[in-house]
Design a protein around this motif. Structure first.
Motif, mmCIF file in Angstrom:
data_model
loop_
_atom_site.group_PDB
_atom_site.id
_atom_site.type_symbol
_atom_site.label_atom_id
_atom_site.label_comp_id
_atom_site.label_asym_id
_atom_site.label_seq_id
_atom_site.Cartn_x
_atom_site.Cartn_y
_atom_site.Cartn_z
ATOM 1 N N ALA A 168 0.816 -1.215 0.000
ATOM 2 C CA ALA A 168 0.000 0.000 0.000
ATOM 3 C C ALA A 168 0.855 1.273 0.000
ATOM 4 O O ALA A 168 0.645 2.179 -0.816
ATOM 5 C CB ALA A 168 -0.941 -0.001 1.205
ATOM 6 N N TYR A 169 1.836 1.336 0.900
ATOM 7 C CA TYR A 169 2.649 2.558 0.997
ATOM 8 C C TYR A 169 3.533 2.727 -0.231
ATOM 9 O O TYR A 169 3.706 3.842 -0.737
ATOM 10 C CB TYR A 169 3.501 2.512 2.273
ATOM 11 N N ASP A 170 4.091 1.634 -0.718
ATOM 12 C CA ASP A 170 4.959 1.701 -1.897
ATOM 13 C C ASP A 170 4.184 2.152 -3.127
ATOM 14 O O ASP A 170 4.698 2.931 -3.935
ATOM 15 C CB ASP A 170 5.598 0.340 -2.148
ATOM 16 N N LEU A 171 2.950 1.683 -3.268
ATOM 17 C CA LEU A 171 2.148 2.054 -4.434
ATOM 18 C C LEU A 171 1.857 3.554 -4.435
ATOM 19 O O LEU A 171 1.948 4.212 -5.479
ATOM 20 C CB LEU A 171 0.840 1.257 -4.437
ATOM 21 N N VAL A 172 1.517 4.103 -3.274
ATOM 22 C CA VAL A 172 1.284 5.545 -3.183
ATOM 23 C C VAL A 172 2.570 6.299 -3.510
ATOM 24 O O VAL A 172 2.570 7.297 -4.248
ATOM 25 C CB VAL A 172 0.765 5.935 -1.787
ATOM 26 N N ASP A 173 3.693 5.815 -2.969
ATOM 27 C CA ASP A 173 4.978 6.473 -3.207
ATOM 28 C C ASP A 173 5.345 6.464 -4.696
ATOM 29 O O ASP A 173 5.829 7.477 -5.229
ATOM 30 C CB ASP A 173 6.063 5.773 -2.391
ATOM 31 N N ARG A 174 5.107 5.350 -5.367
ATOM 32 C CA ARG A 174 5.442 5.262 -6.792
ATOM 33 C C ARG A 174 4.614 6.245 -7.622
ATOM 34 O O ARG A 174 5.118 6.855 -8.570
ATOM 35 C CB ARG A 174 5.230 3.829 -7.282
ATOM 36 N N LEU A 175 3.364 6.405 -7.257
ATOM 37 C CA LEU A 175 2.520 7.363 -7.969
ATOM 38 C C LEU A 175 2.965 8.799 -7.692
ATOM 39 O O LEU A 175 3.108 9.603 -8.615
ATOM 40 C CB LEU A 175 1.061 7.179 -7.556
ATOM 41 N N MET A 176 3.205 9.116 -6.426
ATOM 42 C CA MET A 176 3.569 10.483 -6.080
ATOM 43 C C MET A 176 4.950 10.867 -6.600
ATOM 44 O O MET A 176 5.184 12.017 -6.978
ATOM 45 C CB MET A 176 3.501 10.673 -4.560
ATOM 46 N N ARG A 177 5.885 9.917 -6.627
ATOM 47 C CA ARG A 177 7.223 10.218 -7.157
ATOM 48 C C ARG A 177 7.170 10.608 -8.630
ATOM 49 O O ARG A 177 8.028 11.349 -9.107
ATOM 50 C CB ARG A 177 8.153 9.023 -6.963
ATOM 51 N N ALA A 178 6.176 10.116 -9.348
ATOM 52 C CA ALA A 178 6.050 10.413 -10.770
ATOM 53 C C ALA A 178 5.432 11.790 -11.030
ATOM 54 O O ALA A 178 5.476 12.280 -12.168
ATOM 55 C CB ALA A 178 5.210 9.342 -11.454
ATOM 56 N N LEU A 179 4.870 12.407 -9.981
ATOM 57 C CA LEU A 179 4.204 13.696 -10.156
ATOM 58 C C LEU A 179 5.159 14.841 -9.798
ATOM 59 O O LEU A 179 5.999 14.702 -8.918
ATOM 60 C CB LEU A 179 2.950 13.762 -9.278
ATOM 61 N N PRO A 180 5.026 15.986 -10.458
ATOM 62 C CA PRO A 180 5.970 17.090 -10.244
ATOM 63 C C PRO A 180 5.718 17.844 -8.941
ATOM 64 O O PRO A 180 4.654 17.690 -8.324
ATOM 65 C CB PRO A 180 5.708 17.995 -11.455
ATOM 66 N N PRO A 181 6.697 18.647 -8.509
ATOM 67 C CA PRO A 181 6.487 19.502 -7.335
ATOM 68 C C PRO A 181 5.236 20.362 -7.524
ATOM 69 O O PRO A 181 4.921 20.784 -8.635
ATOM 70 C CB PRO A 181 7.754 20.357 -7.299
ATOM 71 N N GLY A 182 4.548 20.608 -6.414
ATOM 72 C CA GLY A 182 3.304 21.362 -6.482
ATOM 73 C C GLY A 182 2.086 20.458 -6.594
ATOM 74 O O GLY A 182 0.951 20.929 -6.487
ATOM 75 N N SER A 183 2.327 19.154 -6.805
ATOM 76 C CA SER A 183 1.225 18.196 -6.839
ATOM 77 C C SER A 183 0.721 17.947 -5.421
ATOM 78 O O SER A 183 1.384 18.279 -4.434
ATOM 79 C CB SER A 183 1.675 16.884 -7.479
ATOM 80 N N HIS A 184 -0.463 17.353 -5.320
ATOM 81 C CA HIS A 184 -1.065 17.081 -4.015
ATOM 82 C C HIS A 184 -1.501 15.626 -3.909
ATOM 83 O O HIS A 184 -1.829 14.994 -4.913
ATOM 84 C CB HIS A 184 -2.302 17.962 -3.793
ATOM 85 N N LEU A 185 -1.505 15.125 -2.680
ATOM 86 C CA LEU A 185 -2.076 13.824 -2.355
ATOM 87 C C LEU A 185 -3.312 14.073 -1.509
ATOM 88 O O LEU A 185 -3.256 14.733 -0.476
ATOM 89 C CB LEU A 185 -1.071 12.970 -1.580
ATOM 90 N N MET A 186 -4.431 13.546 -1.954
ATOM 91 C CA MET A 186 -5.712 13.705 -1.261
ATOM 92 C C MET A 186 -6.254 12.304 -1.004
ATOM 93 O O MET A 186 -6.429 11.526 -1.946
ATOM 94 C CB MET A 186 -6.659 14.503 -2.168
#
Length: 267
Positions: A168-186
């Motif tokens: 679960a944590y790794d999957l979220v991390d992989r998605l967020m790492r692909a997004l640029p600065p200024g992105s958000h996690l909701m």
């Protein structure tokens, strides 16, 4: 629209998206989903309140993000369309907003037309894929979203169906790492903090039907946001996250709503 998996709808066992539809009073579910839903409500009547509070959190968080200038959303675990949908809220503030929805249940695909009714200025698209395929989701989403500009990743009522051992944590991390600065996690997430005994019983019901229910503590939910800048009020009980933004859901007489929500910014 991408159909990357079978269109077969398995009505022999309950599915979280269809159960959620039943919790919200929808009609796009089957007897097996209703039966499971009634068992959960019998354990704790707050199940219905939590579903409504979760939906209200999504609306407030989307409204807040759009008001902060976010113009791109990737919503994974979309569920069966229930108005107002995320794109209706975001595009109501900024008509040029681009939204990609993603779910793995074929019944959501069958109703995806409702998710594609974008404003003329904006775009909405639907991907049928599993959360456990982050690279595939990102590749498909990049056809609609500009991955060099900030994106809000929405994981509403999804992660409590993904166990730690399933990454679960790794999957979220992989998605967020692909997004640029200024992105958000909701995200929003069920918890056993207020209902440990009934939560165990609920998890056993899920397991008996071949599903996972990983209700996490406040600290465990906060861990998904590690390394990001949490938006005030941080990880909060669902109906206490910026209630001033609307869609406030009163707490049940049985106690606090057993779910948390939060939004954080990637620096």
């Amino acid at each position: 629209m991408t159909d990357s998996s079978s269109s077969y709808i398995d009505t022999s066992k309950p599915h979280p998206a269809r159960m959620y539809d039943w919790f919200l009073g929808g009609k796009d579910n089957y007897p097996v989903d209703e039966e499971m839903g009634r068992r959960l409500v019998a354990l704790d009547g707050r199940v219905l309140t939590t579903a409504r509070a979760n939906r209200a959190f999504m609306q407030r968080a989307t409204r807040w993000l759009a008001s902060q200038g976010v113009r791109q959303f990737l919503d994974i675990g979309t569920g069966i369309p229930t108005e107002p949908n995320l794109h209706q809220i975001a595009q109501g503030i900024a008509p040029t907003t681009r939204v990609v929805y993603c779910d793995n249940d074929p019944i959501v695909l069958a109703h995806a037309e409702a998710l594609l009714r974008s404003t003329p200025q904006g775009v909405t698209e639907y991907i049928q894929a599993d959360f456990r395929e982050p690279e595939k989701i990102l590749e498909e989403a990049a056809r609609v979203l500009d991955m060099e500009r900030p994106v809000a990743l929405s994981l509403v009522a999804l992660l409590h169906f993904i166990a730690d051992e399933d990454g679960a944590y790794d999957l979220v991390d992989r998605l967020m790492r692909a997004l640029p600065p200024g992105s958000h996690l909701m995200l929003s997430h069920g918890t056993a903090d207020f209902t440990p005994q009934t939560a165990r019983q609920a998890a056993e019901l899920y397991e008996a039907r071949g599903m996972t229910l990983a209700l996490r503590s406040h600290a465990e939910v906060e861990r998904f946001f590690a390394g990001y800048e949490l938006v005030i009020p941080g990880v909060a009980v669902l109906d206490r996250w910026k209630p001033e933004l609307g869609e406030w859901t009163p707490e049940s007489d049985e106690g606090p709503t057993p779910g948390y929500g939060g939004v954080a910014r990637k620096r």
